[in-house]
Design a protein around this motif. Structure first.
Motif, PDB file in Angstrom:
ATOM      1  N   MET A  14      -0.396   3.603   1.896  1.00  0.00           N
ATOM      2  CA  MET A  14      -1.266   3.575   2.613  1.00  0.00           C
ATOM      3  C   MET A  14      -1.088   2.628   3.746  1.00  0.00           C
ATOM      4  SD  MET A  14      -5.398   2.220   1.882  1.00  0.00           S
ATOM      5  CE  MET A  14      -6.693   2.165   3.173  1.00  0.00           C
ATOM      6  N   VAL A  15      -1.632   3.147   5.124  1.00  0.00           N
ATOM      7  CA  VAL A  15      -1.382   2.126   6.210  1.00  0.00           C
ATOM      8  C   VAL A  15      -2.783   2.114   6.773  1.00  0.00           C
ATOM      9  CG1 VAL A  15      -0.159   1.855   8.339  1.00  0.00           C
ATOM     10  CG2 VAL A  15       1.307   2.562   6.363  1.00  0.00           C
ATOM     11  N   SER A  16      -3.109   1.151   7.425  1.00  0.00           N
ATOM     12  CA  SER A  16      -4.601   1.116   7.884  1.00  0.00           C
ATOM     13  C   SER A  16      -4.907  -0.018   9.101  1.00  0.00           C
ATOM     14  CB  SER A  16      -5.548   0.912   6.935  1.00  0.00           C
ATOM     15  OG  SER A  16      -6.822   0.808   7.420  1.00  0.00           O
ATOM     16  N   VAL A  17      -5.381   0.227  10.175  1.00  0.00           N
ATOM     17  CA  VAL A  17      -5.679  -0.866  11.185  1.00  0.00           C
ATOM     18  C   VAL A  17      -6.714  -1.685  10.457  1.00  0.00           C
ATOM     19  CG1 VAL A  17      -5.259   0.804  13.207  1.00  0.00           C
ATOM     20  CG2 VAL A  17      -7.562   0.835  12.055  1.00  0.00           C
ATOM     21  N   ARG A  18      -7.435  -1.459   9.502  1.00  0.00           N
ATOM     22  CA  ARG A  18      -8.595  -1.961   8.836  1.00  0.00           C
ATOM     23  C   ARG A  18      -7.884  -2.867   7.733  1.00  0.00           C
ATOM     24  NH1 ARG A  18     -13.171   2.593   8.849  1.00  0.00           N
ATOM     25  NH2 ARG A  18     -13.856   2.146  10.966  1.00  0.00           N
ATOM     26  N   GLY A  19      -6.402  -2.601   7.179  1.00  0.00           N
ATOM     27  CA  GLY A  19      -5.980  -3.166   6.153  1.00  0.00           C
ATOM     28  C   GLY A  19      -5.758  -2.557   4.948  1.00  0.00           C
ATOM     29  N   PRO A  20      -4.659  -2.333   4.257  1.00  0.00           N
ATOM     30  CA  PRO A  20      -4.527  -1.338   3.169  1.00  0.00           C
ATOM     31  C   PRO A  20      -5.167  -1.832   2.013  1.00  0.00           C
ATOM     32  CG  PRO A  20      -2.747  -2.678   3.414  1.00  0.00           C
ATOM     33  CD  PRO A  20      -3.561  -3.105   4.509  1.00  0.00           C
ATOM     34  N   ASP A  21      -5.149  -1.039   0.755  1.00  0.00           N
ATOM     35  CA  ASP A  21      -5.614  -1.406  -0.433  1.00  0.00           C
ATOM     36  C   ASP A  21      -4.431  -1.265  -1.525  1.00  0.00           C
ATOM     37  OD1 ASP A  21      -6.761  -1.720  -3.026  1.00  0.00           O
ATOM     38  OD2 ASP A  21      -8.234   0.124  -2.836  1.00  0.00           O
ATOM     39  N   PRO A  22      -3.644  -2.675  -1.775  1.00  0.00           N
ATOM     40  CA  PRO A  22      -2.680  -2.696  -2.566  1.00  0.00           C
ATOM     41  C   PRO A  22      -2.762  -1.925  -3.946  1.00  0.00           C
ATOM     42  CG  PRO A  22      -2.713  -4.532  -1.290  1.00  0.00           C
ATOM     43  CD  PRO A  22      -4.032  -3.861  -0.920  1.00  0.00           C
ATOM     44  N   GLU A  23      -4.023  -2.297  -4.512  1.00  0.00           N
ATOM     45  CA  GLU A  23      -4.144  -2.044  -6.014  1.00  0.00           C
ATOM     46  C   GLU A  23      -4.354  -0.223  -5.976  1.00  0.00           C
ATOM     47  OE1 GLU A  23      -4.084  -3.558  -8.514  1.00  0.00           O
ATOM     48  OE2 GLU A  23      -3.265  -5.224  -7.088  1.00  0.00           O
ATOM     49  N   LEU A  24      -4.795   0.273  -4.749  1.00  0.00           N
ATOM     50  CA  LEU A  24      -4.964   1.878  -4.614  1.00  0.00           C
ATOM     51  C   LEU A  24      -3.583   2.381  -4.863  1.00  0.00           C
ATOM     52  CD1 LEU A  24      -6.138   4.509  -4.385  1.00  0.00           C
ATOM     53  CD2 LEU A  24      -6.269   4.040  -1.741  1.00  0.00           C
ATOM     54  N   VAL A  25      -2.567   1.768  -4.087  1.00  0.00           N
ATOM     55  CA  VAL A  25      -1.224   2.265  -4.028  1.00  0.00           C
ATOM     56  C   VAL A  25      -0.655   1.996  -5.245  1.00  0.00           C
ATOM     57  CG1 VAL A  25       0.931   2.036  -2.784  1.00  0.00           C
ATOM     58  CG2 VAL A  25      -1.170   1.757  -1.608  1.00  0.00           C
ATOM     59  N   ARG A  26      -0.968   0.956  -5.830  1.00  0.00           N
ATOM     60  CA  ARG A  26      -0.306   0.761  -7.389  1.00  0.00           C
ATOM     61  C   ARG A  26      -1.015   1.906  -8.357  1.00  0.00           C
ATOM     62  NH1 ARG A  26       2.427  -3.497  -8.717  1.00  0.00           N
ATOM     63  NH2 ARG A  26       2.662  -5.249  -7.105  1.00  0.00           N
ATOM     64  N   ARG A  27      -1.906   2.423  -8.177  1.00  0.00           N
ATOM     65  CA  ARG A  27      -2.646   3.645  -9.059  1.00  0.00           C
ATOM     66  C   ARG A  27      -1.841   4.778  -8.440  1.00  0.00           C
ATOM     67  NH1 ARG A  27      -7.727   0.988  -7.789  1.00  0.00           N
ATOM     68  NH2 ARG A  27      -8.251   2.893  -6.695  1.00  0.00           N
ATOM     69  N   MET A  28      -1.844   4.934  -6.915  1.00  0.00           N
ATOM     70  CA  MET A  28      -0.959   6.101  -6.685  1.00  0.00           C
ATOM     71  C   MET A  28       0.670   6.130  -7.390  1.00  0.00           C
ATOM     72  SD  MET A  28      -2.547   5.779  -2.832  1.00  0.00           S
ATOM     73  CE  MET A  28      -1.595   7.282  -2.096  1.00  0.00           C
ATOM     74  N   CYS A  29       1.141   5.320  -7.315  1.00  0.00           N
ATOM     75  CA  CYS A  29       2.759   5.300  -8.052  1.00  0.00           C
ATOM     76  C   CYS A  29       2.530   5.437  -9.437  1.00  0.00           C
ATOM     77  CB  CYS A  29       3.174   3.993  -7.576  1.00  0.00           C
ATOM     78  SG  CYS A  29       3.742   3.944  -5.893  1.00  0.00           S
ATOM     79  N   ASP A  30       1.430   4.857 -10.230  1.00  0.00           N
ATOM     80  CA  ASP A  30       1.322   4.948 -11.620  1.00  0.00           C
ATOM     81  C   ASP A  30       1.217   6.201 -12.003  1.00  0.00           C
ATOM     82  OD1 ASP A  30       1.610   2.323 -11.976  1.00  0.00           O
ATOM     83  OD2 ASP A  30      -0.531   1.859 -12.022  1.00  0.00           O
ATOM     84  N   VAL A  31       0.378   6.988 -11.514  1.00  0.00           N
ATOM     85  CA  VAL A  31       0.197   8.482 -11.704  1.00  0.00           C
ATOM     86  C   VAL A  31       1.354   9.397 -11.436  1.00  0.00           C
ATOM     87  CG1 VAL A  31      -0.812   9.172  -9.729  1.00  0.00           C
ATOM     88  CG2 VAL A  31      -1.774  10.137 -11.617  1.00  0.00           C
TER      89      VAL A  31
END
Length: 640
Positions: free
Chosen positions: A7-24
């Motif tokens: 995730m890339v965002s001008v408002r700042g990303p959500d690292p925990e979401l990215v971890r879940r995206m990888c876990d699945v």
């Protein structure tokens, strides 16, 4: 080989979401994980370690840490790239292919993709420019989904990664659904969800401070070249295939090959055996129904090259497998050969981590009978416009209102085929469900929503825009852009990665493909014979008997299964309250199709498409009512 997400965002990303995206998607990379996070970007990956097992972890960084990348795939020319990068002054910390990406970017920017020989999907983040680059290989071996809302962009190797974001609206795209029922897969750039897209093969996406741009970087040139000596062409083909196979045998983990008994996979096994000092492991799937079983052909090749050969027989005991496949595929997918593909991947993974395949041989060298049909169709005399319109209309009515396999349906298809222009002829050949059949089964709301949508335009536009000079060249362009990446390569990627197995395809080497694209039509299809030059080239490698067997493909006894062991599953799944409550189809028409199939008519393809769609709903959506809205077909969200 890996799975990537981020995730890339001008408002700042959500690292925990990215971890879940990888876990699945841990099945894509069970050997490790890696993450990067800063004020704008969070990138993650799961690793299946094959090359540079000891030091090849990701993400990879430039020397100053300004550029970071995560990568899925294999770069087969990485050694040459590394030597050139070192010569230019770059310092590489690892011994593998992934690290080349960040240094190539420093040298060439987004044009770096032109220097890569392999299969890949990658994400590269330039911290100083706040630029994200997403790229996909030339043919589409490796998948990449993405979505953006103007402030942020999310991406992943599989759609289930994006589903981990509770902010993503899960609304089925009716146009994607419409295309799926026609072709049995959702073609790029659509995904089954509105607002989520696939990056098409051979494309680069650049996201910079919220703005998204695309660029296509590769296309085959089918301009035919002069051939003075066909035997020289045969020898050159053997050289290219040997090289494409050799560079795909580089691995620090055990390697083998799928061996169906067809010419393409047999040629790959032969090329492996001639270049390996070790016994090749081969894997084959068979069926109890002799009409679909080709194990005897595979054994001929296995015996010739003394391979360590393994077989598995597929039965109709699929009640546990079908829901798993629906979850793995992320989108409705109705190519029933996914079943034997899954089993051969599962069988192979018990012995190897990498398997070579024969995928791409038909699209390179003209292997399907439909190519011969299209090549000969130009001889059909033109009809007066009025007569052609009547013939097409009557043919459509006959084919749509007749059971599969009936003489009336064959007559109708022939009348329509003769009356239509080549682009629509081919669209019809590639369709498993006609516009009239879809309209018949749709609910009123869905029919109204799709009244102006024509799935055949997808193929027609590619056909008409193709720079190829012949109809055969144009249909090869169509298949390279649609059927190959949308069906065949999706099937192989998902079924192999579900079993943590990497598949590599020598025939999809872009050097070999570019050479094959310049062959005259007569060296691909001649007088009804398909794959002419390839058969001649590999004849010295293979048992002579093998070259004369008719092509079967990777089919399954689908019609019989739906009348037998899968009959109850299909009826219960397609007619219960959950399916009816979605508001997509007319229940009476669905029940009628089921009954007519049980009574002996063959509606296996249509019923399988409907069954896979409903199983997908149940795997990826919470129980509840899905209804057609003005925006789309609403799918309830499942809590993460």
């Amino acid at each position: 080989m890996c799975g990537i997400a981020g995730m890339v965002s001008v408002r700042g990303p959500d690292p925990e979401l990215v971890r879940r995206m990888c876990d699945v998607i841990a099945h894509r990379g069970p050997d490790g994980e890696g993450f990067h996070s800063d004020g704008r970007a969070a990138l993650g990956m799961r690793r299946l370690a094959i090359i540079d097992v000891a030091t090849g972890d990701q993400p990879v960084y430039s020397e100053d840490g300004r550029v970071v990348a995560v990568f899925n795939g294999e770069i087969y020319n990485f050694r040459e790239l590394r030597r050139e990068l070192v010569r230019r002054g770059h310092r590489l910390r690892t011994k593998g292919d992934s690290e080349c990406l960040v240094h190539l970017y420093e040298e060439y920017g987004a044009d770096m993709v032109r220097h890569l020989r392999g299969m890949f999907a990658f994400a590269l983040w330039d911290r100083d420019r706040e630029r994200l680059i997403l790229a996909r290989d030339r043919v589409g071996k490796k998948p990449l989904y993405w979505r953006s809302d103007g402030h942020s962009i999310w991406f992943g190797s599989e759609l289930k990664s994006l589903e981990q974001d509770p902010g993503m609206r899960r609304e089925v795209d009716p146009v994607a659904l419409h295309h799926y029922l026609t072709y049995q897969y959702v073609p790029a750039p659509w995904s089954i969800y509105e607002g989520v897209r696939k990056l098409p093969p051979g494309h680069v996406l650049v996201w910079e401070r919220g703005q998204v741009t695309f660029r296509r970087y590769w296309r085959l040139d089918r301009t035919p070249r002069q051939v003075a000596d066909e035997r020289e062409e045969e020898e050159r083909l053997r050289e290219l295939l040997l090289e494409a196979t050799r560079i795909r045998m580089v691995s620090e983990r055990p390697i083998g090959a799928f061996l169906s008994g067809g010419i393409d996979s047999s040629a790959v096994v032969a090329a492996m055996a001639m270049q390996s000092g070790e016994q090749i492991k081969t894997f084959c799937i068979g069926f109890e129904d002799g009409r679909y079983d080709e194990r005897h052909k595979a054994r001929m090749v296995a015996d010739r090259y003394a391979t360590d050969h393994h077989e598995f027989v597929v039965t109709s005991d699929l009640l546990d497998l079908l829901p798993r496949l629906a979850w793995q595929f992320d989108e409705p997918f109705a190519d029933s050969s996914a079943i034997p593909s899954f089993y051969v991947a599962q069988l192979s993974r018990r012995h190897v981590t990498v398997a070579l395949t024969g995928d791409g041989g038909d699209e390179c060298f003209g292997g399907y009978q439909r190519y011969a049909l299209m090549n000969q169709a130009h001889r059909i005399p033109g009809m007066p416009r009025a007569l052609a319109a009547v013939s097409a209309r009557v043919g459509t009515l006959l084919s749509e209102r007749s059971d599969y396999g009936s003489a009336r349906r064959r007559l109708g298809r022939l009348m329509r085929f003769a009356a239509e222009p080549p682009s629509l002829r081919y669209a019809g050949l590639m369709s498993r469900c006609t516009p009239g059949q879809k309209s018949e089964i749709y609910s009123d709301a869905l029919r109204d929503r799709l009244a102006e949508t024509d799935s055949h335009r997808l193929i027609e536009e590619i056909f008409l825009s193709s720079p190829a000079q012949t109809d055969l060249g144009r249909v090869l362009d169509v298949d390279t852009a649609t059927y190959l990446p949308g069906d065949l390569l999706v099937k192989v990627d998902i079924t192999t990665m579900a079993n943590s197995l990497e598949a590599r395809s020598p025939f999809l080497d872009h050097h070999l493909m570019e050479w094959a694209a310049g062959l005259p039509d007569a060296l691909k299809v001649r007088k009804g014979q398909t794959k002419l030059l390839l058969k001649r080239a590999v004849a010295p490698w293979l048992p002579g008997e093998l070259l004369h067997y008719p092509k079967k493909g990777f089919g399954v006894p689908l019609a019989a299964w739906l009348r037998g062991e899968l009959r109850e599953l299909a009826y219960d799944t397609l007619t219960d309250g959950t399916a009816r409550g979605r508001g997509l189809f007319r229940p009476t028409v669905v029940r009628d199709l089921l009954q007519r199939h049980i009574d002996g008519a063959d509606h296996g393809d249509r019923l399988w498409s409907l069954l896979q769609l409903e199983l997908w709903h149940r795997a990826h959506a919470a129980p509840g009512r899905s209804t057609v809205t003005e925006a789309g077909c609403r799918v309830p969200e499942r809590p993460v």
